[in-house]
Design an enzyme around this catalytic site. Structure first.
Site, PDB file in Angstrom:
ATOM      1  N   LYS A   1      24.486 -26.864 -27.830  1.00 12.15           N
ATOM      2  CA  LYS A   1      25.723 -26.145 -28.046  1.00 12.15           C
ATOM      3  C   LYS A   1      26.882 -26.970 -27.497  1.00 12.15           C
ATOM      4  CE  LYS A   1      27.144 -22.936 -25.242  1.00 12.15           C
ATOM      5  NZ  LYS A   1      27.588 -22.724 -23.855  1.00 12.15           N
TER       6      LYS A   1
ATOM      7  N   ASP B   1      19.358 -22.764 -28.130  1.00  8.36           N
ATOM      8  CA  ASP B   1      20.109 -21.826 -27.301  1.00  8.36           C
ATOM      9  C   ASP B   1      19.216 -21.568 -26.096  1.00  8.36           C
ATOM     10  OD1 ASP B   1      20.916 -19.321 -26.104  1.00  8.36           O
ATOM     11  OD2 ASP B   1      22.261 -19.125 -27.814  1.00  8.36           O
ATOM     12  N   HIS B   2      19.642 -22.034 -24.932  1.00 10.41           N
ATOM     13  CA  HIS B   2      18.689 -22.020 -23.815  1.00 10.41           C
ATOM     14  C   HIS B   2      18.328 -20.599 -23.365  1.00 10.41           C
ATOM     15  CE1 HIS B   2      22.136 -21.559 -21.076  1.00 10.41           C
ATOM     16  NE2 HIS B   2      21.266 -21.160 -20.177  1.00 10.41           N
TER      17      HIS B   2
ATOM     18  N   GLU C   1      28.263 -13.961 -13.805  1.00 11.68           N
ATOM     19  CA  GLU C   1      28.015 -15.140 -12.979  1.00 11.68           C
ATOM     20  C   GLU C   1      28.942 -15.083 -11.784  1.00 11.68           C
ATOM     21  OE1 GLU C   1      27.173 -18.958 -15.120  1.00 11.68           O
ATOM     22  OE2 GLU C   1      28.315 -17.945 -16.668  1.00 11.68           O
TER      23      GLU C   1
ATOM     24  N   LYS D   1      14.179 -18.377 -21.928  1.00 11.32           N
ATOM     25  CA  LYS D   1      13.905 -17.530 -20.766  1.00 11.32           C
ATOM     26  C   LYS D   1      12.747 -16.578 -21.092  1.00 11.32           C
ATOM     27  CE  LYS D   1      18.779 -17.565 -19.369  1.00 11.32           C
ATOM     28  NZ  LYS D   1      18.827 -18.408 -18.181  1.00 11.32           N
TER      29      LYS D   1
ATOM     30  N   ASP E   1      32.015 -19.793 -25.157  1.00 13.01           N
ATOM     31  CA  ASP E   1      30.976 -20.345 -24.289  1.00 13.01           C
ATOM     32  C   ASP E   1      29.708 -19.480 -24.285  1.00 13.01           C
ATOM     33  OD1 ASP E   1      30.165 -22.306 -22.317  1.00 13.01           O
ATOM     34  OD2 ASP E   1      30.430 -20.762 -20.780  1.00 13.01           O
TER      35      ASP E   1
ATOM     36  N   HIS F   1      24.564 -17.091 -26.686  1.00  7.31           N
ATOM     37  CA  HIS F   1      23.602 -16.429 -25.797  1.00  7.31           C
ATOM     38  C   HIS F   1      23.561 -14.901 -25.997  1.00  7.31           C
ATOM     39  CE1 HIS F   1      23.603 -20.333 -24.191  1.00  7.31           C
ATOM     40  NE2 HIS F   1      24.547 -20.207 -23.296  1.00  7.31           N
TER      41      HIS F   1
ATOM     42  N   LYS G   1      32.842 -15.154 -15.520  1.00  6.83           N
ATOM     43  CA  LYS G   1      32.667 -16.040 -14.362  1.00  6.83           C
ATOM     44  C   LYS G   1      33.315 -15.375 -13.148  1.00  6.83           C
ATOM     45  CE  LYS G   1      31.543 -20.064 -16.610  1.00  6.83           C
ATOM     46  NZ  LYS G   1      30.152 -20.494 -16.497  1.00  6.83           N
TER      47      LYS G   1
END
Ligand code: BG6
Length: 506
Positions: A162, A191-192, A230, A196, A249, A254, A354
């Site tokens: 990405k 897409d990390h 986060e 998971k 982002d 995600h 964030k």
């Protein structure tokens, strides 16, 4: 390879993995440690090699030393010098500028040499971990040098990191450029979040159990809420982040992956396209917000100075690489509607940001209240909502909240949780989150990778919001202090619907 063979955990076929942009953090912190973990589980064959490719003027020895100096830190508790030697002996480096004509012939020569030396049989997986401007030029150069040609029974695949575009038009252009030189089956848009365990478990939880699916719909579900919070600020990524913003982002990638897994219909099989067809349908069914919807159902925020767990954070606008008058959002909350038989009238709320009060990713399915409140003439106050919570991180597990009678003569209700904790039940598995994704890409399983239509459908949903936001610059940024749960408007958005965010412990 069949699903059955895949499940059996075979080593991948002989191949070489080429990482473009190998000098970056991703390689040291995630990719090489993930390969190490795969090797530890005996999922890599002896006929394997890794080639790092980047502009930095290094040779193979220096590259090996650089990675070796950090590997122990990134595979905590499982470092084995013998295993590291095994990886190191298969690690190479080619220095080169991706826009330079000499880079690709040099790479090709190195790969031919490795094929002889390590028996990698011409199978190649390219990982584009570069700035996005290089994705299409690298793919084109690979085609021009015959490196993505699959004739003769070998395979050539490309993993694309990405961000996949910055709006619908650029995502479409990137898809078109990649598809001009590669077949869709060769493209692995990563897409990390799909690496998971708990995210992968959503499919198993929903479709390998008989008890949840009958109630997984508008009749029983009041709403769904997703929090991805986060505690960190933008750290050293201010330059990138300020151009992207929280929406680009995190949301079309995600968070939409999470929504599609929670909301999809049962696929007809677990084949990649069967699963992705259903995910794609959900993404296309998300109601594209009108400008009025954006004003009432999308909230943006930017953090100002504050403190999190005793750590002081400056204003976002004072972070390195961020202009002092930045209008970039570091927080987004939204209410989405999915126009489908299953979900009509069930809002999906999401909030992500964030510098928030706690690090937590969770998905809550809140069920409707019982139809009749039998306890209304008793001392029982409000009934506790039944929440099914998928805890993605940092704690991994699933919990179900229900009301129970508090012991004693008075009739009193308490909210209690039935909990499944991954680590407690299965033990902690050391993983970076990239193991499964790299393994699947080497096996040729695209299930956990995004297809072109999914990426475009996701951008179609967020594009109208970004357009309105661009046309109406935010007033009053910064509008939340670091260490809080974001701007007040995010709470109000739910309060107006008579709902609230599930409290999360800081
Ligand atoms: C990345 C974003 O894709 O995901 C980062 O660019 C974000 O800004 C990160 O911090 C979150 O990933 P995780 O796995 O820590 O939830």
């Amino acid at each position: 390879m069949s699903n059955q063979e895949r499940g059996a955990g075979h080593a991948v076929p002989p191949c070489a993995l080429v990482i473009f942009g190998a000098a970056g953090d991703l390689t040291k912190r995630k990719l090489i440690p993930a390969l190490y973990n795969l090797a530890r589980q005996k999922l890599l064959p002896d006929e394997f090699a890794i080639v790092g490719c980047a502009r930095a003027e290094l040779d193979t020895a220096a590259f090996r030393a650089q990675i070796a100096s950090e590997i122990e830190r990134h595979v905590p508790g499982t470092f084995d010098p013998e295993l590291w030697k095994w990886i190191e002996a298969r690690l190479y480096y080619v220095s080169g500028d991706f826009g330079e004509p000499h880079t690709f012939p040099k790479l090709k020569e190195q790969l031919a040499d490795l094929e002889k030396r390590h028996g990698t049989r011409g199978n190649l997986l390219f990982y584009l971990a570069t700035a996005p401007d290089f994705f299409a030029p690298i793919a084109t150069a690979l085609r021009d040098h015959g490196l993505v040609d699959e004739s003769g029974g070998l395979w050539r695949r490309v993993i694309v990191e990405k961000p996949f575009g910055r709006d619908l038009a650029s995502a479409k252009a990137l898809n078109a450029n990649l598809l001009a030189v590669l077949a869709e089956k060769q493209i692995y848009r990563i897409d990390h979040y799909l690496g998971k365990e708990t995210v992968q478990n959503i499919l198993v939880f929903r479709f390998a159990n008989g008890i949840f699916e009958p109630i997984w719909n508008r009749r029983y579900v009041d709403h769904v809420q997703i929090t991805v919070s986060e505690t960190l600020g933008v750290e050293k990524r201010g330059g990138y982040y300020d151009r992207a913003g929280c929406m680009r982002d995190m949301v079309p990638n995600h968070i939409f992956q999470l929504i599609s897994l929670v909301a999809m219909e049962p696929p007809i099989s677990f084949d990649a396209d069967a699963v992705r067809d259903e995910q794609s349908k959900v993404l296309r069914a998300i109601h594209p917000p009108t400008p009025e919807d954006v004003l009432s159902s999308a909230v943006r925020g930017q953090y100002g100075a504050g403190g999190i767990n005793g750590r002081a954070l400056p204003d976002y606008r004072a972070e390195t690489g961020v202009p002092p008058s930045s209008h970039t959002e570091t927080f987004v909350a939204m209410k989405l509607a999915i126009d489908s038989w299953r979900w009509n009238g069930v809002p999906f709320y999401l909030r992500v940001g964030k510098a928030l009060a706690a690090r937590k990713t969770e998905i809550t399915i809140r069920f409707r209240k019982p139809p009749l409140v039998l306890f209304r003439n008793t001392t029982v106050g409000d009934l506790h909502p039944n929440d099914l919570v998928i805890h993605v991180q940092p704690k991994e597990g699933i919990s179900l909240r229900f009301g129970a009678k508090v012991p004693g003569a008075r009739l009193e209700l308490g909210g209690v949780d039935m909990e499944f904790d991954y680590a407690e039940r299965f033990g902690a598995t050391p993983a970076t989150g990239y193991e499964r994704l790299l393994y699947d890409a080497m096996l040729g399983d695209q299930t956990l990778f995004q297809r072109a239509d999914m990426v475009e459908a996701s951008w179609s949903v967020v594009a109208p919001i970004l357009d309105v936001w661009q046309a109406l610059p935010p007033r009053g940024f910064p509008n939340y202090a670091a260490g809080t749960w974001g701007p007040r408007e995010a709470e109000l958005m739910l309060e107006r619907d008579g709902r609230s965010w599930r409290p999360i412990e800081a």
